[in-house]
Design a protein around this motif. Sequence first.
Motif, short mmCIF file in Angstrom:
data_model
loop_
_atom_site.label_atom_id
_atom_site.label_comp_id
_atom_site.label_asym_id
_atom_site.label_seq_id
_atom_site.Cartn_x
_atom_site.Cartn_y
_atom_site.Cartn_z
N THR A 158 -46.37 -9.98 13.46
CA THR A 158 -45.33 -11.02 13.58
C THR A 158 -43.93 -10.45 13.70
O THR A 158 -43.16 -10.83 14.59
CB THR A 158 -45.42 -11.96 12.37
OG1 THR A 158 -46.75 -12.46 12.26
CG2 THR A 158 -44.45 -13.12 12.51
N ASN A 159 -43.58 -9.54 12.80
CA ASN A 159 -42.20 -9.03 12.77
C ASN A 159 -41.82 -8.34 14.08
O ASN A 159 -40.73 -8.55 14.61
CB ASN A 159 -42.02 -8.07 11.59
CG ASN A 159 -42.05 -8.79 10.26
OD1 ASN A 159 -41.71 -9.96 10.19
ND2 ASN A 159 -42.47 -8.10 9.22
N VAL A 195 -50.43 -15.62 23.75
CA VAL A 195 -49.49 -16.17 22.78
C VAL A 195 -48.10 -15.66 23.17
O VAL A 195 -47.83 -14.46 23.10
CB VAL A 195 -49.83 -15.76 21.34
CG1 VAL A 195 -48.82 -16.37 20.37
CG2 VAL A 195 -51.24 -16.17 20.98
N ALA A 196 -47.24 -16.57 23.60
CA ALA A 196 -45.89 -16.20 24.04
C ALA A 196 -44.86 -16.76 23.07
O ALA A 196 -44.94 -17.93 22.67
CB ALA A 196 -45.62 -16.72 25.44
N LEU A 197 -43.93 -15.92 22.67
CA LEU A 197 -42.83 -16.34 21.80
C LEU A 197 -41.55 -16.36 22.61
O LEU A 197 -41.12 -15.33 23.15
CB LEU A 197 -42.69 -15.39 20.61
CG LEU A 197 -41.48 -15.64 19.70
CD1 LEU A 197 -41.57 -17.02 19.06
CD2 LEU A 197 -41.36 -14.55 18.63
N TYR A 198 -40.94 -17.54 22.73
CA TYR A 198 -39.69 -17.72 23.46
C TYR A 198 -38.56 -17.87 22.43
O TYR A 198 -38.68 -18.65 21.48
CB TYR A 198 -39.72 -18.99 24.31
CG TYR A 198 -40.76 -19.00 25.40
CD1 TYR A 198 -40.41 -18.80 26.73
CD2 TYR A 198 -42.09 -19.25 25.11
CE1 TYR A 198 -41.36 -18.83 27.74
CE2 TYR A 198 -43.06 -19.28 26.10
CZ TYR A 198 -42.68 -19.07 27.42
OH TYR A 198 -43.63 -19.10 28.41
N ARG A 241 -42.43 -18.13 11.61
CA ARG A 241 -43.09 -16.85 11.31
C ARG A 241 -44.51 -17.08 10.79
O ARG A 241 -45.45 -16.40 11.20
CB ARG A 241 -42.24 -16.10 10.28
CG ARG A 241 -42.77 -14.71 9.92
CD ARG A 241 -41.96 -14.13 8.78
NE ARG A 241 -40.56 -14.02 9.16
CZ ARG A 241 -40.05 -12.97 9.78
NH1 ARG A 241 -40.84 -11.96 10.10
NH2 ARG A 241 -38.78 -12.94 10.08
N GLN A 242 -44.67 -18.06 9.88
CA GLN A 242 -45.99 -18.33 9.32
C GLN A 242 -46.95 -18.86 10.38
O GLN A 242 -48.12 -18.48 10.43
CB GLN A 242 -45.87 -19.31 8.16
CG GLN A 242 -45.16 -18.75 6.94
CD GLN A 242 -45.18 -19.71 5.77
OE1 GLN A 242 -45.71 -20.81 5.86
NE2 GLN A 242 -44.59 -19.31 4.66
N GLU A 243 -46.46 -19.77 11.22
CA GLU A 243 -47.31 -20.32 12.27
C GLU A 243 -47.69 -19.25 13.28
O GLU A 243 -48.85 -19.19 13.74
CB GLU A 243 -46.59 -21.47 12.97
CG GLU A 243 -47.38 -22.15 14.07
CD GLU A 243 -48.59 -22.89 13.55
OE1 GLU A 243 -49.44 -23.29 14.36
OE2 GLU A 243 -48.71 -23.07 12.31
N LEU A 244 -46.74 -18.38 13.62
CA LEU A 244 -47.04 -17.30 14.57
C LEU A 244 -48.09 -16.35 13.98
O LEU A 244 -49.01 -15.92 14.68
CB LEU A 244 -45.75 -16.54 14.89
CG LEU A 244 -45.86 -15.41 15.92
CD1 LEU A 244 -46.32 -15.96 17.26
CD2 LEU A 244 -44.51 -14.70 16.07
N GLU A 245 -47.96 -16.06 12.69
CA GLU A 245 -48.94 -15.18 12.05
C GLU A 245 -50.32 -15.83 12.03
O GLU A 245 -51.33 -15.16 12.24
CB GLU A 245 -48.48 -14.86 10.62
CG GLU A 245 -49.34 -13.84 9.93
CD GLU A 245 -48.71 -13.36 8.64
OE1 GLU A 245 -49.36 -12.54 7.94
OE2 GLU A 245 -47.59 -13.79 8.31
N ARG A 246 -50.36 -17.14 11.79
CA ARG A 246 -51.65 -17.84 11.79
C ARG A 246 -52.30 -17.79 13.17
O ARG A 246 -53.51 -17.55 13.29
CB ARG A 246 -51.44 -19.30 11.36
CG ARG A 246 -52.73 -20.11 11.27
CD ARG A 246 -52.44 -21.58 11.09
NE ARG A 246 -51.82 -22.16 12.27
CZ ARG A 246 -52.51 -22.53 13.35
NH1 ARG A 246 -53.82 -22.38 13.41
NH2 ARG A 246 -51.88 -23.06 14.39
#
Length: 615
Positions: free
Chosen positions: A329-330, A226-229, A211-216
Amino acid sequence: MQLRGWLVVAFSTLSLCIIIIFGYMAHRTSQEARLNAEYSFIQQRLQTLSWLLRQETSVTEEVLPPIPGQVPDSLIDSDEFLVIQNRQGTVRTLGNPPAGWQKAATHLDPADDTSLVSIDNQQYLTSTTSLDNGLRLSLHRLVSNRLEVFKGYSAWSRFIVAALLTLWLAIWGALILAAWISRQLDRQNKQLFYHAMHDSLTGLPNRLMLRQELERIINQPPGPLVALYILDIERFQELNDTLGHAYGDDLLKKIGERLSRNRLPYELMARMGSDEFGIIALHDRQEQIKEFAEQINRQLERPVSFDKIQFHTKLNIGVAVFPEHGEETNSLIQNAEVALYRAKSLKQPLILYKHEDNPYSIARLKLISELHHAIKHHELQIHYQAKYDLESGLITGAEALARWEYGKNNYIPPDTFIPLAEQTGLIGQLSRQMLYGAIRQWHEWYRQGYDIQLSLNICSSDFEDPLFREDIRRCLSQWQVPPGRIILEITENTLMETHDTNRRLLESLRNSGVMLSIDDFGTGFSSLAYLRHLPITEIKIDKVFVQGMLNSANDRAIVKTIIDLAHNLGFQVVAEGVEDNQTLLLLQEMGCEVIQGYHIGRPVPADKFKNRLAE
């Protein structure tokens, strides 16, 4: 304040206390040393004066001798005086005694004495001695700041140096200890931070770190996609249940190793929990999402072996892209999980998030809130759709249907709000409102001369309510409605789910005179053996088959079979979804008794339906 600062303050305070103690001891020791030096000095002077007196006088009788010359007088300083006393107690003084010098004679001890005597609020160092001729000498010296001190360093100086040295050592000791403690705490904090940010089983980052890295990453200037798998392992629970959790943990470790950074180009991979993994990857174009998912699957092509048992790993992957599928992020994580759940339900390897697939959107929550308000304040309306008898050509009944006008000219379809009511537990309240409103309306029509059958839909939660049968009985009694004029429609799936526990309720309702109908017949998996024992009087053929009759021979065969089956079992048949005259004629030819659909009439409010009855 940090720990190092507190330690410095603590050691500084301790050092200050040590300095005060040392200073006080040094002061006392210095004073005592000076007094001892003065004691020695005054004793030496007294011995000198005694020797001179012996030399200048040869008196042996016990009288106070004259003192020839001025030798002793010249040796006595201005801050001293000498008291001479014989055996008879006669006293003479030399020097400058104070006004109350007589007190000094009372302090003369028979033995030699050196002490501190107070005369006229002033302190005098006193030393006494006895001569061979019976005289007693007492020399008194005024105590002043002009006392001699030790030569070189005094005791005070030595103690000050010792105190300063102690302070210096204490401060350096405090700094060294604080630095050591700080390093230990830094090491412990790093360990705690690592454990807080990493999964203890696989050693991978956990959900919090992802979560922190994605927010950064998403807060950086615009760049690549930016893709989240989010990945889920198929049949993981089966492995756990069959071989045990130790094998499941081993599988998770091996998957983490196979998907390591040196094999896949991603920013971060984390274990999200249980058998879910999350990967953050950057892409130049959206087509790379599918390519990256294929790379993930290729890393897991080889089966994992457990004691000669090979487990073939397959993944379901849900993907959400920033900012198209979420700007923070959420929401991005939630939407990737929604895509994953859809991939699992459809048994597909990869699903890219779509807004229409999300049943947990803010709009849905708002709609649920509005539905609560609408049901609580009876804002939902009851519309009535005609049931047309093919033999007589008359409207012989109506089905009560819930309708919701949400805002101005904004109608929410039943397919949308009925499932929401079922999921949120509001369906029971809605059923009661429909029951009371429709039966009250039947009574109003009957008073105006219209006697028809009224169909009401009931759901599975009504079966679970022990007061449902009593509510129907009380409502019919209140509005004086014959039970035979009410038809309760139960879907085929509901009957199949509840037949073991609620058959007696159906029989009780049927014995009370209420008619029972199977709605959406043909879409479930009813057993014919079970069907013939149900206390029903009517079967409604689902509109899917009715609307497909003109173009599908199979649908025509199904409808014909259902009609014949119902007649053989003694049931009335209703065909819903009739939208054209050709379908009407074909149903009439097949022997269907009652039809319902837009060709006969759409659902309308009670006043408009009354006009249809009047026509």
